[in-house]
Design a protein around this motif. Structure first.
Motif: not given
Lengths: 201, 201
Positions: B30-50
């Motif tokens: 889930r998102l950090a704010d617990n509002t919904r499950f994340e998807n693999s596209a936004e996850h891909s952005w996030q891990v690249a940002l990491f």
């Protein structure tokens, strides 16, 4: 068991925690399959993937890694400033001020050296002058038309946009940094606009 | 008005069109704010940002642009093979076969030289042997705990995971390529597990 986290890493993780909110910024563009509006986090991934895939359209000597870095960071300001739909009405000066304040706050969560580095990359993107920024900006402008072509009109319908406005306002900007991509998009976009104009008649 | 699109660009755009479907692959996190499950596209952005943000943790001589390329591409196979939650039950051999077939189909949409190039990067990520792959894999493993810490347990609750399993199965993998990040995450994850164990008691 584990050493104390460094203040540097604390600051980096605070930035990454804040960045997660980009997943909750909704854009005016729908997915290719028209099932929902996209968000700015998945958009950021998609436009970075465009840069990677269309690297052979980057200008001679363009630093592609810098383009991709720009695109991963370019929308973070929307966490505070929101996404301003390109065809919507907004006060450009007020938006620029809100985005600059957002950049200061959000990049300011990072350690000072990284805050300055990321801010400089974001400023370069916004200034749209270096080859990297021009290519990145053109890709950013190209993704919504690409999606609208796939989903049958999307934001062009919502904002009642006609071909001449699209060609002038968006096409010219895409052509500036990615002329081949514009050449590919233009006839496909035109076909959607023609179909929509037929429907409206 | 516009020149004919080249077959090369047609193939690249077909790949990008298919890649849009990654936005519809739902993950177990889930998102950090617990509002919904994340998807693999936004996850891909996030891990690249990491990777971009935690670049100073990359091993000496590591090519960060290659790490980011890997992370932008790493989940595309899920368009066909789905996301296999790390704590779920799945047949590892069957999953590996499904992902390899997906890589062949999806990267195979690209012009042959690019298909080979992207496939090699994906294979390198999966093999987890080069410094770039090890760093990328460790970041990929670190993002869900980072989100679970923020949202109060997330997939650890859903999959009824206890600390020893998490430490062995996930912590060791994060520590392999990003030991400093694991040192930061471990006490924070442990605090969440301890709180959850108290609630269950």
């Amino acid at each position: 068991m584990t050493p104390d986290p460094t203040p540097r890493l604390d600051a980096q993780m605070a930035f990454l925690r804040e960045a997660d909110r980009l997943k909750s910024v909704t854009r005016a563009t729908r997915l290719a399959d028209n099932t929902r509006f996209e968000n700015s986090a998945e958009h950021s991934w998609q436009v970075a993937l465009f840069a990677l895939t269309l690297a052979d359209q980057a200008p001679e000597g363009c630093d592609l890694a810098r383009v991709i870095t720009m695109l991963l960071l370019h929308d973070l300001v929307e966490i505070d400033a929101g996404d301003a739909p390109v065809f919507g009405d907004h006060d450009a000066a007020a938006l620029a001020a809100a985005e600059a304040a957002a950049a200061s706050r959000i990049f300011g969560l990072l350690p000072p050296d990284q805050a300055a580095q990321f801010r400089a990359i974001w400023d370069e993107f916004e200034a749209n002058e270096t080859p990297e920024a021009r290519f990145a900006k053109s890709l950013d402008r190209a993704v919504p038309p690409f999606l609208n072509i796939a989903n049958g009109g999307g934001s062009w319908i919502d904002y009642n946009v006609a071909w001449p406005r699209f060609e002038t306002q968006i096409g010219a900007r895409i052509a500036r940094g990615a002329p081949q991509l514009w050449a590919w998009l233009a006839p496909r976009a035109r076909a959607v606009f023609d179909r929509l104009a037929g429907t409206r008649r």
